[in-house]
Scaffold this motif. Structure first.
Motif, short mmCIF file in Angstrom:
data_model
loop_
_atom_site.label_atom_id
_atom_site.label_comp_id
_atom_site.label_asym_id
_atom_site.label_seq_id
_atom_site.Cartn_x
_atom_site.Cartn_y
_atom_site.Cartn_z
N LEU A 101 0.81 -1.21 -0.03
CA LEU A 101 -0.02 -0.04 0.19
C LEU A 101 0.98 1.32 -0.07
O LEU A 101 0.47 2.26 -0.61
CB LEU A 101 -0.81 0.02 1.33
CG LEU A 101 -1.77 1.07 1.28
CD1 LEU A 101 -2.52 1.47 0.14
CD2 LEU A 101 -2.75 1.14 2.55
N ALA A 102 1.92 1.11 0.68
CA ALA A 102 2.84 2.44 0.77
C ALA A 102 3.57 2.60 -0.48
O ALA A 102 3.72 3.91 -1.01
CB ALA A 102 3.91 2.24 1.76
N VAL A 103 3.67 1.44 -1.39
CA VAL A 103 4.17 1.80 -2.73
C VAL A 103 3.34 2.35 -3.51
O VAL A 103 3.58 2.98 -4.45
CB VAL A 103 4.77 0.43 -3.36
CG1 VAL A 103 5.00 0.51 -4.78
CG2 VAL A 103 5.80 -0.20 -2.60
N THR A 104 2.02 1.97 -3.49
CA THR A 104 0.96 2.47 -4.17
C THR A 104 0.81 4.10 -3.80
O THR A 104 0.70 4.80 -4.74
CB THR A 104 -0.32 1.89 -3.87
OG1 THR A 104 -0.25 0.59 -4.16
CG2 THR A 104 -1.48 2.64 -4.50
N VAL A 161 2.46 -0.67 -8.18
CA VAL A 161 2.80 0.61 -8.88
C VAL A 161 1.77 1.17 -9.72
O VAL A 161 1.58 2.32 -9.88
CB VAL A 161 3.95 0.13 -9.54
CG1 VAL A 161 4.48 1.28 -10.55
CG2 VAL A 161 5.43 -0.23 -8.58
N LEU A 162 1.06 0.15 -10.51
CA LEU A 162 -0.07 0.61 -11.46
C LEU A 162 -0.89 1.56 -10.97
O LEU A 162 -1.49 2.48 -11.42
CB LEU A 162 -0.25 -0.45 -12.41
CG LEU A 162 0.79 -0.91 -13.50
CD1 LEU A 162 0.09 -2.39 -14.01
CD2 LEU A 162 0.98 -0.02 -14.54
N LEU A 163 -1.54 0.89 -9.88
CA LEU A 163 -2.51 1.53 -8.93
C LEU A 163 -2.40 2.81 -8.57
O LEU A 163 -2.79 3.70 -8.22
CB LEU A 163 -3.29 0.63 -8.03
CG LEU A 163 -3.97 -0.57 -8.42
CD1 LEU A 163 -4.46 -1.58 -7.51
CD2 LEU A 163 -5.29 -0.16 -9.60
N GLY A 164 -0.82 2.98 -8.11
CA GLY A 164 -0.28 4.31 -7.72
C GLY A 164 -0.32 5.09 -8.67
O GLY A 164 -0.68 6.40 -8.43
N VAL A 165 0.13 4.93 -9.89
CA VAL A 165 -0.04 5.88 -11.01
C VAL A 165 -1.23 6.29 -11.27
O VAL A 165 -1.82 7.27 -11.26
CB VAL A 165 0.60 5.28 -12.23
CG1 VAL A 165 0.50 6.04 -13.45
CG2 VAL A 165 2.23 4.94 -12.08
N ALA A 166 -2.36 5.26 -11.16
CA ALA A 166 -3.89 5.77 -11.42
C ALA A 166 -4.09 6.78 -10.48
O ALA A 166 -5.07 7.41 -10.70
CB ALA A 166 -4.61 4.51 -11.21
N ASN A 167 -3.82 6.52 -9.19
CA ASN A 167 -4.33 7.34 -7.95
C ASN A 167 -3.64 8.54 -8.06
O ASN A 167 -4.23 9.48 -7.47
CB ASN A 167 -3.67 6.70 -6.67
CG ASN A 167 -4.48 5.63 -6.25
OD1 ASN A 167 -5.68 5.64 -6.58
ND2 ASN A 167 -4.17 4.82 -5.22
N CYS A 168 -2.74 9.28 -9.09
CA CYS A 168 -2.49 10.47 -9.35
C CYS A 168 -3.51 11.21 -10.10
O CYS A 168 -3.28 12.39 -10.33
CB CYS A 168 -1.17 10.30 -9.87
SG CYS A 168 0.17 9.78 -9.04
N ALA A 169 -4.59 10.84 -10.28
CA ALA A 169 -5.84 11.47 -10.65
C ALA A 169 -6.31 12.50 -9.77
O ALA A 169 -6.76 13.43 -10.22
CB ALA A 169 -6.85 10.47 -10.90
N ILE A 212 -5.34 -1.91 -16.04
CA ILE A 212 -4.39 -2.93 -15.85
C ILE A 212 -4.12 -3.60 -14.44
O ILE A 212 -3.83 -4.63 -14.16
CB ILE A 212 -2.97 -2.34 -16.66
CG1 ILE A 212 -3.22 -2.24 -18.09
CG2 ILE A 212 -2.06 -3.64 -16.60
CD1 ILE A 212 -2.29 -1.51 -18.71
N GLY A 213 -4.07 -2.55 -13.69
CA GLY A 213 -3.72 -2.76 -12.29
C GLY A 213 -4.62 -3.73 -11.64
O GLY A 213 -4.52 -4.48 -10.88
N TYR A 214 -5.97 -3.32 -11.82
CA TYR A 214 -7.16 -4.06 -11.21
C TYR A 214 -7.23 -5.49 -12.08
O TYR A 214 -7.52 -6.66 -11.24
CB TYR A 214 -8.62 -3.35 -11.30
CG TYR A 214 -8.74 -2.08 -10.66
CD1 TYR A 214 -8.36 -2.33 -9.08
CD2 TYR A 214 -9.35 -0.97 -11.06
CE1 TYR A 214 -8.63 -1.24 -8.27
CE2 TYR A 214 -9.29 0.26 -10.04
CZ TYR A 214 -9.04 -0.11 -8.84
OH TYR A 214 -9.02 1.25 -7.96
N GLY A 215 -6.93 -5.45 -13.40
CA GLY A 215 -6.96 -6.86 -13.93
C GLY A 215 -5.81 -7.55 -13.28
O GLY A 215 -6.06 -8.85 -13.02
N GLY A 216 -4.74 -7.29 -13.00
CA GLY A 216 -3.69 -8.06 -12.37
C GLY A 216 -4.38 -8.49 -10.92
O GLY A 216 -3.94 -9.43 -10.50
N LEU A 217 -4.99 -7.48 -10.08
CA LEU A 217 -5.32 -8.03 -8.82
C LEU A 217 -6.35 -9.06 -9.08
O LEU A 217 -6.44 -10.00 -8.01
CB LEU A 217 -6.07 -6.73 -8.12
CG LEU A 217 -4.90 -5.85 -7.44
CD1 LEU A 217 -6.01 -4.48 -6.71
CD2 LEU A 217 -4.13 -6.26 -6.36
#
Length: 438
Positions: A294-297, A349-357, A331-336
């Protein structure tokens, strides 16, 4: 007409209007046309410290959600209610922020907000009941809510020529505080004897430190640029020039698009902060590693929250950035869904990028209005309405998780919400202002 009766409006660096007739309004020392450098540095420090405190109350809870559920005997549905409390409080209390700022000053409200966060974080772990835990959480979240709304106002007030840079700075600090709480809450809890109460309460120290820089602004009543000065004859009311019609923000398609975009990205963020560690733990990942994931995200927002507002500010339309962030989320949710443990670090990492909305939405709030008054109205409308729209998401995830017995349906819901988020973001990112549509 005699010259001494002619009033010539001038606009200082902070945006406060004054006239040549009559004495100037009281100001903080150094807050005239050229605020003292020490004051601006202190406000910048205050912005950073405030931003650091805008998410630990949420992500520290996400890291210890299983322990809190066991300690307070919560069901999955009740835990879903708990993860829905942040957007509910942000929607309810965020609406109050502009009015409080007009009456008491934005700096004083942020100062009180930091104090409320500290008090709520100290009280909630030790109150001993689910209802009390929710009430104390609401106190902390009230402080976060008003501070959320007023961060763009503070930036516009004191740094009108560096809006992009300062927005990026506090967005980066916000992401850092989010990631820090997610990463170290579990280790801190272990170091303090394994008590989840201590692991949650320790974050009150950071909030108490954040109160200090804002004390100097408690008596500042200078409005943001473009905000009408208060009418001294009618306390709490704002005078509006005769040639400045009221901005009817609800008539703007851009404002609604921005509110929906803000709400959908908030839905994704609070589902992630509240439930992602549990998704990994249920997939066989240890509690400590789940907290680090979660911290990485959240940590992905530290550099990107500084870069994205600067890039977005140079573009006439922010739609392409919205689409890229949305695709990362899909892509991140698909991986989860397919391999939560095997590719955990990639999905984080991918969900962290998405959260930069989130920093993108804050940047668009500043870009979609021509005036300081418009920014205040748009910030309050987009954030409050957006948080209201985001309330059902975390609650629904908890219900689906409990009744389906797994994470397949909740993750499918998260992925499905990325599509309308991209559509709303493209609409909000068009090159126009709310004044053009109201």
């Amino acid at each position: 007409m005699p010259d001494d009766e002619t009033q010539t409006q001038t606009l200082n660096r902070g945006g406060a209007a004054r006239t040549s007739a009559g004495p100037p309004a009281p100001r903080l020392p150094g807050a005239a046309e050229a605020p003292a450098p020490w004051l601006l540095r202190l406000i910048a420090v205050g912005l950073v410290l405030a931003a650091l405190n805008l998410r630990p109350a949420i992500t520290s809870l996400g890291a210890l959600l299983e322990e809190v559920r066991d300690g307070l005997h919560m069901s999955g549905s009740v835990a879903g209610v708990l993860t829905s409390v942040p957007p509910l409080c942000f929607a309810v209390f965020g609406v109050m922020a502009p009015r409080l700022a007009r009456r008491f000053g934005a700096g004083a409200v942020v100062c009180a907000g930091m104090a409320a966060i500290a008090a709520g974080l100290v009280i909630r772990p030790y109150i001993g009941s689910t209802a009390g835990f929710l009430a104390a959480s609401a106190l902390a979240l009230m402080g976060i809510a008003v501070s959320n709304i007023l961060m763009p106002v503070i930036v516009k007030r004191w740094f009108p020529d560096r809006v992009g840079t300062m927005t990026g700075l506090y967005s980066m600090a916000l992401a850092l505080g989010t990631a820090l709480a997610a990463a170290v809450t579990v280790p801190l809890t272990s170091a303090m004897g394994g008590s989840w109460q201590s692991g949650l309460a320790v974050w009150a120290v950071l909030a108490a430190l954040a109160v200090l820089p804002w004390i100097v602004l408690v008596r500042d009543r200078t409005p943001a640029p473009g905000t009408p000065a208060p009418d001294r004859s009618a306390p709490g009311q704002a005078a509006r020039p005769a040639d400045a019609p009221e901005l009817r923000i609800t008539r703007s398609r851009t404002a609604w698009g921005l509110a929906c975009f803000f709400g959908l990205q908030a839905t994704a963020a609070y589902i992630t902060m509240g439930w992602m560690p549990q998704i990994f733990r249920d997939a066989g990942v240890s509690a400590g590693t789940a907290g680090v994931l979660l911290a990485v995200t959240m940590a992905m927002g530290v550099p990107l929250a500084f870069v994205i507002p600067r890039v977005a500010g140079r573009l006439k339309q922010q739609g392409p950035i919205v689409v890229v962030l949305g695709l990362c989320g899909l892509i991140g949710y698909g991986g989860l869904y397919l391999a939560p443990a095997a590719g955990a670090w990639v999905w984080a990492v991918l969900l962290g990028v998405a959260n930069c909305a989130f920093p993108l939405a804050l940047t668009m709030i500043g870009m979609r209005s021509r005036t300081g008054a418009g920014v205040v109205r748009l910030s309050a409308f987009a954030q409050s309405t957006g948080y209201l729209l985001s309330i059902p998401g975390p609650l629904l995830v908890g219900v689906l998780y409990q009744h389906s017995g797994g994470w397949g349906l909740p993750i499918a819901l998260m992925a499905g919400l990325m599509i309308p988020q991209m559509v709303a973001g493209v609409l909000a990112g068009r090159d126009r202002t709310v004044e053009d549509e109201c």
